[in-house]
Design a protein around this motif. Structure first.
Motif, PDB file in Angstrom:
ATOM      1  N   LEU A 153       0.827  -1.212   0.000  1.00  0.00           N
ATOM      2  CA  LEU A 153       0.000   0.000   0.000  1.00  0.00           C
ATOM      3  C   LEU A 153       0.856   1.254   0.000  1.00  0.00           C
ATOM      4  CD1 LEU A 153      -2.517  -1.107   2.797  1.00  0.00           C
ATOM      5  CD2 LEU A 153      -2.766  -1.386   0.322  1.00  0.00           C
ATOM      6  N   THR A 154       2.172   1.101   0.069  1.00  0.00           N
ATOM      7  CA  THR A 154       3.072   2.222   0.315  1.00  0.00           C
ATOM      8  C   THR A 154       4.106   2.408  -0.790  1.00  0.00           C
ATOM      9  OG1 THR A 154       4.544   0.789   1.607  1.00  0.00           O
ATOM     10  CG2 THR A 154       2.819   1.972   2.805  1.00  0.00           C
ATOM     11  N   HIS A 155       3.787   1.935  -1.980  1.00  0.00           N
ATOM     12  CA  HIS A 155       4.727   1.999  -3.105  1.00  0.00           C
ATOM     13  C   HIS A 155       6.019   1.285  -2.752  1.00  0.00           C
ATOM     14  CE1 HIS A 155       6.877   3.634  -6.641  1.00  0.00           C
ATOM     15  NE2 HIS A 155       5.663   3.772  -7.131  1.00  0.00           N
ATOM     16  N   GLY A 156       5.866   0.093  -2.222  1.00  0.00           N
ATOM     17  CA  GLY A 156       7.013  -0.727  -1.873  1.00  0.00           C
ATOM     18  C   GLY A 156       7.354  -0.645  -0.403  1.00  0.00           C
ATOM     19  N   LEU A 157       7.978  -1.708   0.075  1.00  0.00           N
ATOM     20  CA  LEU A 157       8.315  -1.795   1.497  1.00  0.00           C
ATOM     21  C   LEU A 157       9.318  -0.726   1.913  1.00  0.00           C
ATOM     22  CD1 LEU A 157       8.201  -3.244   4.210  1.00  0.00           C
ATOM     23  CD2 LEU A 157       9.789  -4.946   3.298  1.00  0.00           C
ATOM     24  N   ALA A 158      10.297  -0.427   1.068  1.00  0.00           N
ATOM     25  CA  ALA A 158      11.315   0.554   1.439  1.00  0.00           C
ATOM     26  C   ALA A 158      10.689   1.922   1.691  1.00  0.00           C
ATOM     27  CB  ALA A 158      12.385   0.640   0.351  1.00  0.00           C
ATOM     28  N   ASN A 159       9.783   2.345   0.817  1.00  0.00           N
ATOM     29  CA  ASN A 159       9.127   3.637   0.996  1.00  0.00           C
ATOM     30  C   ASN A 159       8.266   3.636   2.252  1.00  0.00           C
ATOM     31  OD1 ASN A 159       8.514   6.341  -0.076  1.00  0.00           O
ATOM     32  ND2 ASN A 159       6.455   5.531  -0.392  1.00  0.00           N
ATOM     33  N   GLY A 160       7.530   2.552   2.498  1.00  0.00           N
ATOM     34  CA  GLY A 160       6.692   2.475   3.685  1.00  0.00           C
ATOM     35  C   GLY A 160       7.492   2.469   4.970  1.00  0.00           C
ATOM     36  N   LEU A 161       8.617   1.734   4.973  1.00  0.00           N
ATOM     37  CA  LEU A 161       9.447   1.660   6.169  1.00  0.00           C
ATOM     38  C   LEU A 161      10.100   2.997   6.471  1.00  0.00           C
ATOM     39  CD1 LEU A 161      10.583  -0.165   8.383  1.00  0.00           C
ATOM     40  CD2 LEU A 161      12.406  -0.829   6.800  1.00  0.00           C
ATOM     41  N   ALA A 162      10.494   3.730   5.429  1.00  0.00           N
ATOM     42  CA  ALA A 162      11.116   5.039   5.633  1.00  0.00           C
ATOM     43  C   ALA A 162      10.134   6.057   6.181  1.00  0.00           C
ATOM     44  CB  ALA A 162      11.705   5.534   4.313  1.00  0.00           C
ATOM     45  N   ARG A 163       8.857   5.940   5.799  1.00  0.00           N
ATOM     46  CA  ARG A 163       7.883   6.969   6.159  1.00  0.00           C
ATOM     47  C   ARG A 163       7.054   6.616   7.388  1.00  0.00           C
ATOM     48  NH1 ARG A 163       7.993  10.617   2.091  1.00  0.00           N
ATOM     49  NH2 ARG A 163       8.865   9.871   0.107  1.00  0.00           N
ATOM     50  N   THR A 174       1.575  -3.256  10.378  1.00  0.00           N
ATOM     51  CA  THR A 174       0.133  -3.147  10.134  1.00  0.00           C
ATOM     52  C   THR A 174      -0.142  -2.893   8.659  1.00  0.00           C
ATOM     53  OG1 THR A 174      -0.254  -2.293  12.364  1.00  0.00           O
ATOM     54  CG2 THR A 174      -1.967  -1.864  10.717  1.00  0.00           C
ATOM     55  N   LEU A 175       0.618  -1.995   8.046  1.00  0.00           N
ATOM     56  CA  LEU A 175       0.421  -1.685   6.629  1.00  0.00           C
ATOM     57  C   LEU A 175       0.680  -2.906   5.756  1.00  0.00           C
ATOM     58  CD1 LEU A 175       2.113   1.828   6.604  1.00  0.00           C
ATOM     59  CD2 LEU A 175      -0.287   1.370   6.053  1.00  0.00           C
ATOM     60  N   GLU A 176       1.704  -3.687   6.089  1.00  0.00           N
ATOM     61  CA  GLU A 176       1.992  -4.892   5.320  1.00  0.00           C
ATOM     62  C   GLU A 176       0.875  -5.922   5.488  1.00  0.00           C
ATOM     63  OE1 GLU A 176       5.181  -5.775   3.323  1.00  0.00           O
ATOM     64  OE2 GLU A 176       4.502  -3.699   3.162  1.00  0.00           O
ATOM     65  N   ARG A 177       0.364  -6.054   6.717  1.00  0.00           N
ATOM     66  CA  ARG A 177      -0.730  -7.005   6.954  1.00  0.00           C
ATOM     67  C   ARG A 177      -1.985  -6.583   6.200  1.00  0.00           C
ATOM     68  NH1 ARG A 177      -4.642  -6.365  10.504  1.00  0.00           N
ATOM     69  NH2 ARG A 177      -3.409  -4.921  11.818  1.00  0.00           N
ATOM     70  N   LEU A 178      -2.331  -5.291   6.259  1.00  0.00           N
ATOM     71  CA  LEU A 178      -3.511  -4.806   5.552  1.00  0.00           C
ATOM     72  C   LEU A 178      -3.338  -4.937   4.040  1.00  0.00           C
ATOM     73  CD1 LEU A 178      -4.352  -1.597   7.640  1.00  0.00           C
ATOM     74  CD2 LEU A 178      -5.593  -3.772   7.634  1.00  0.00           C
ATOM     75  N   GLY A 179      -2.122  -4.723   3.554  1.00  0.00           N
ATOM     76  CA  GLY A 179      -1.871  -4.877   2.128  1.00  0.00           C
ATOM     77  C   GLY A 179      -2.041  -6.317   1.665  1.00  0.00           C
ATOM     78  N   ALA A 180      -1.529  -7.268   2.458  1.00  0.00           N
ATOM     79  CA  ALA A 180      -1.696  -8.681   2.109  1.00  0.00           C
ATOM     80  C   ALA A 180      -3.163  -9.064   2.113  1.00  0.00           C
ATOM     81  CB  ALA A 180      -0.902  -9.545   3.086  1.00  0.00           C
ATOM     82  N   ALA A 196      -0.394   9.166 -18.365  1.00  0.00           N
ATOM     83  CA  ALA A 196      -0.038   9.922 -17.169  1.00  0.00           C
ATOM     84  C   ALA A 196      -0.310   9.118 -15.895  1.00  0.00           C
ATOM     85  CB  ALA A 196      -0.821  11.232 -17.133  1.00  0.00           C
ATOM     86  N   ILE A 197       0.613   9.258 -14.954  1.00  0.00           N
ATOM     87  CA  ILE A 197       0.502   8.695 -13.607  1.00  0.00           C
ATOM     88  C   ILE A 197       0.337   9.860 -12.630  1.00  0.00           C
ATOM     89  CG2 ILE A 197       1.810   7.527 -11.785  1.00  0.00           C
ATOM     90  CD1 ILE A 197       3.247   5.981 -14.022  1.00  0.00           C
ATOM     91  N   ASP A 198      -0.520   9.702 -11.624  1.00  0.00           N
ATOM     92  CA  ASP A 198      -0.663  10.760 -10.610  1.00  0.00           C
ATOM     93  C   ASP A 198       0.400  10.541  -9.532  1.00  0.00           C
ATOM     94  OD1 ASP A 198      -2.069   8.422  -9.742  1.00  0.00           O
ATOM     95  OD2 ASP A 198      -3.110   9.607  -8.230  1.00  0.00           O
ATOM     96  N   THR A 199       1.365  11.426  -9.500  1.00  0.00           N
ATOM     97  CA  THR A 199       2.483  11.326  -8.572  1.00  0.00           C
ATOM     98  C   THR A 199       2.324  12.338  -7.454  1.00  0.00           C
ATOM     99  OG1 THR A 199       3.981  10.621 -10.321  1.00  0.00           O
ATOM    100  CG2 THR A 199       4.984  11.550  -8.362  1.00  0.00           C
ATOM    101  N   CYS A 200       2.623  11.907  -6.238  1.00  0.00           N
ATOM    102  CA  CYS A 200       2.696  12.845  -5.119  1.00  0.00           C
ATOM    103  C   CYS A 200       4.072  12.742  -4.486  1.00  0.00           C
ATOM    104  CB  CYS A 200       1.592  12.585  -4.089  1.00  0.00           C
ATOM    105  SG  CYS A 200       1.811  11.089  -3.100  1.00  0.00           S
ATOM    106  N   SER A 201       4.396  13.653  -3.589  1.00  0.00           N
ATOM    107  CA  SER A 201       5.764  13.768  -3.094  1.00  0.00           C
ATOM    108  C   SER A 201       6.147  12.650  -2.132  1.00  0.00           C
ATOM    109  CB  SER A 201       5.967  15.128  -2.412  1.00  0.00           C
ATOM    110  OG  SER A 201       5.088  15.270  -1.306  1.00  0.00           O
ATOM    111  N   ARG A 202       5.176  11.862  -1.660  1.00  0.00           N
ATOM    112  CA  ARG A 202       5.545  10.727  -0.814  1.00  0.00           C
ATOM    113  C   ARG A 202       5.359   9.387  -1.544  1.00  0.00           C
ATOM    114  NH1 ARG A 202       0.720  10.635   3.802  1.00  0.00           N
ATOM    115  NH2 ARG A 202      -0.733   9.281   2.673  1.00  0.00           N
ATOM    116  N   PHE A 203       5.004   9.444  -2.822  1.00  0.00           N
ATOM    117  CA  PHE A 203       4.908   8.288  -3.731  1.00  0.00           C
ATOM    118  C   PHE A 203       3.704   7.380  -3.477  1.00  0.00           C
ATOM    119  CE2 PHE A 203       9.753   8.574  -3.826  1.00  0.00           C
ATOM    120  CZ  PHE A 203       9.730   9.439  -4.885  1.00  0.00           C
ATOM    121  N   SER A 204       3.066   7.459  -2.357  1.00  0.00           N
ATOM    122  CA  SER A 204       1.931   6.581  -2.073  1.00  0.00           C
ATOM    123  C   SER A 204       0.700   7.414  -1.768  1.00  0.00           C
ATOM    124  CB  SER A 204       2.241   5.641  -0.907  1.00  0.00           C
ATOM    125  OG  SER A 204       2.687   6.360   0.221  1.00  0.00           O
TER     126      SER A 204
END
Length: 472
Positions: A92-102, A109-115, A365-373
């Motif tokens: 849900l966070t544009h990859g685990l690395a982005n989610g873990l950093a933010r 919880t985010l990984e469980r909800l994503g699965a 076009a892709i909708d991009t935001c500054s936190r990627f997710s």
């Protein structure tokens, strides 16, 4: 790049049609009629991509008596939902690395909800008999430079230490080439369960059919022009009619939001892809790829690639083009110079496939935001909800976003709405010319990092500290 090589590679594009392979389908359904006249409903969904379709479908599944209307400016699935690579990720966070950093405190919880969200997608496809070539094959992130192989190894050790590596396997060069054979592959990180491959357009069309079967009123060629309060609800004007609704969910993503204050949070970035002709048995055997995983390389300017149901290779990514002013225009959907670059990269990765032709080349076009997710919110005293900013990884995450929007419109406190990810916003993009200058500088710095063993210069390190960034 030698001129002869360029000529050889561009020849492979001579018959490529400038249209999404997924949308170039004889089974494409006819659009529903446009809205004419006034209608009323309990819930109006604006946008006929994944975000809107999931919202309408889940709303009816939660409450079959709810009167739901969906309006789409053109045809269901015509934009990003019909042009993407078909990677349906649990993240849900544009990859685990982005989610873990933010959001390190809620990453488990985010990984469980994503699965759980990915499981729910698979269950929905079965329940509504949606045939979209869904294959839960997983994905391999591959290293094509020695420093990337070391980074994959370090990353795997970090997530293993945090208890986040379940279902993920580190592959050396021999092991990754046993899965898919390219002389450029030096290592890989194989996520066995967290990604499915699918036909994106058929997913959108299947969701539309399921919505109609549950009683959702769908109007295509019906752009929403204005959004205003009307009594205890909202009113949306369309070219030939109007909708009065108690609640409104906005799934317009890359297109300008009807809530004006949301617009600075996203910018359009154009992504491009090629599709080959079907591989022969001999060509497929030369590559291996027996398990049909999706793949992506580990550069900042990365490629993503996968097999279709009829054994074509989709090859996309690398260039990420931001048009000055952030305008979404059809003229940006076709970019021959990017197609030529992608073709050259393809044959560098798979030299054993020289002679293969591309049948389709397209962009969008892709909708991009500054936190990627994705980010979420409400407007007009909770009568309107929105979700946007999926940054190219929304095939799966938009279903979660639909549930968030419905929770917010109901005024419910749920595990989803209590997430910091849901309660926070990304930083907005600055006005022009600062947005274009900042994005251009970041793209240059990322390309430079790729050419210098991944070393990030002062600009990129500053962007990292600010939680900003930009990649392909």
């Amino acid at each position: 790049m030698a001129p002869g090589a360029m000529s050889r590679w561009t020849t492979s594009l001579s018959e490529a049609r400038p249209v999404s392979y997924w949308l170039d389908d004889p089974g494409r359904p006819a659009p529903e009629p446009a809205l004419t006249g006034p209608v009323t409903c309990d819930l109006l969904v604006v946008g006929g991509g994944y975000s809107g379709l999931w919202t309408a479908l889940i709303a009816k599944e939660r409450d079959p008596s709810r009167d739901v209307v969906l309006v789409e400016g053109r045809e269901v699935g015509w934009a990003a939902s019909g042009r993407n690579g078909g990677f349906c990720a649990a993240s849900l966070t544009h990859g685990l690395a982005n989610g873990l950093a933010r959001w390190p405190g809620e990453i488990h919880t985010l990984e469980r909800l994503g699965a759980r969200n990915l499981d729910a997608i698979e269950e929905t496809l079965a329940r509504h008999s949606i045939d979209c070539d869904f294959e839960r094959t997983g994905e391999i992130d591959v290293a094509t430079e020695p420093y990337q192989a070391e980074e994959l190894r370090s990353w795997y050790e970090e997530i293993a230490a945090r208890g986040l590596a379940d279902g993920i396997e580190l592959l050396d060069a021999h092991a990754v080439r046993e899965q898919v054979d390219s002389p450029t592959f030096l290592a890989g990180l194989h996520d066995r369960r967290g990604v499915a491959m699918l036909n994106p357009a058929r997913l959108a069309w299947g969701l539309k059919r399921a919505c109609l079967a549950l009683g959702v009123r769908v109007y295509e060629h019906t752009p929403a022009l204005t959004l205003k309060r009307y009594g205890a609800g909202m009113a949306v004007r369309t070219p030939y009619g109007a909708v009065r609704a108690r609640r409104v969910a906005l799934g317009t993503n890359v297109f300008p939001s009807l809530v004006r204050r949301v617009r600075p949070y996203t910018v359009p970035v154009y992504d491009y892809a090629l599709m080959t002709e079907p591989l022969t048995d001999a060509q497929l055997a030369s590559v291996g790829w027996r398990n049909r995983q999706g793949l992506g390389d580990s550069a900042n300017q990365f490629h993503y690639f996968r097999l279709s149901a009829d054994n074509r290779i989709l090859w996309g990514g690398y260039d990420a083009v931001y048009p000055y002013g952030g305008r979404v225009r059809a003229e940006y959907d076709d970019r021959p110079e990017t197609y030529a670059r992608l073709a050259g990269h393809f044959f560098t990765c798979f030299p054993q496939l020289e002679g293969v032709r591309f049948t389709h080349a397209w962009g969008g076009a892709i909708d991009t935001c500054s936190r990627f997710s994705a980010f979420f919110g409400t407007a007009h005293a909770g009568r309107v909800a929105y979700a946007a900013g999926y940054t190219g990884l929304g095939v799966g995450a938009t279903r979660f976003g639909a549930e968030v929007m419905l929770d917010l419109l109901a005024g419910e406190r749920t595990e989803r709405t209590e997430l910091q990810m849901v309660r926070s916003k990304p930083l907005p993009f600055p006005p022009e010319p600062f947005a274009w200058s900042g994005i251009a500088l970041t793209k240059w710095a990322l390309a430079r990092a790729d050419a210098h063993q991944g070393r990030r210069n002062l600009w990129l390190r500053t962007m990292d500290r600010l939680g900003l960034g930009f990649d392909s």
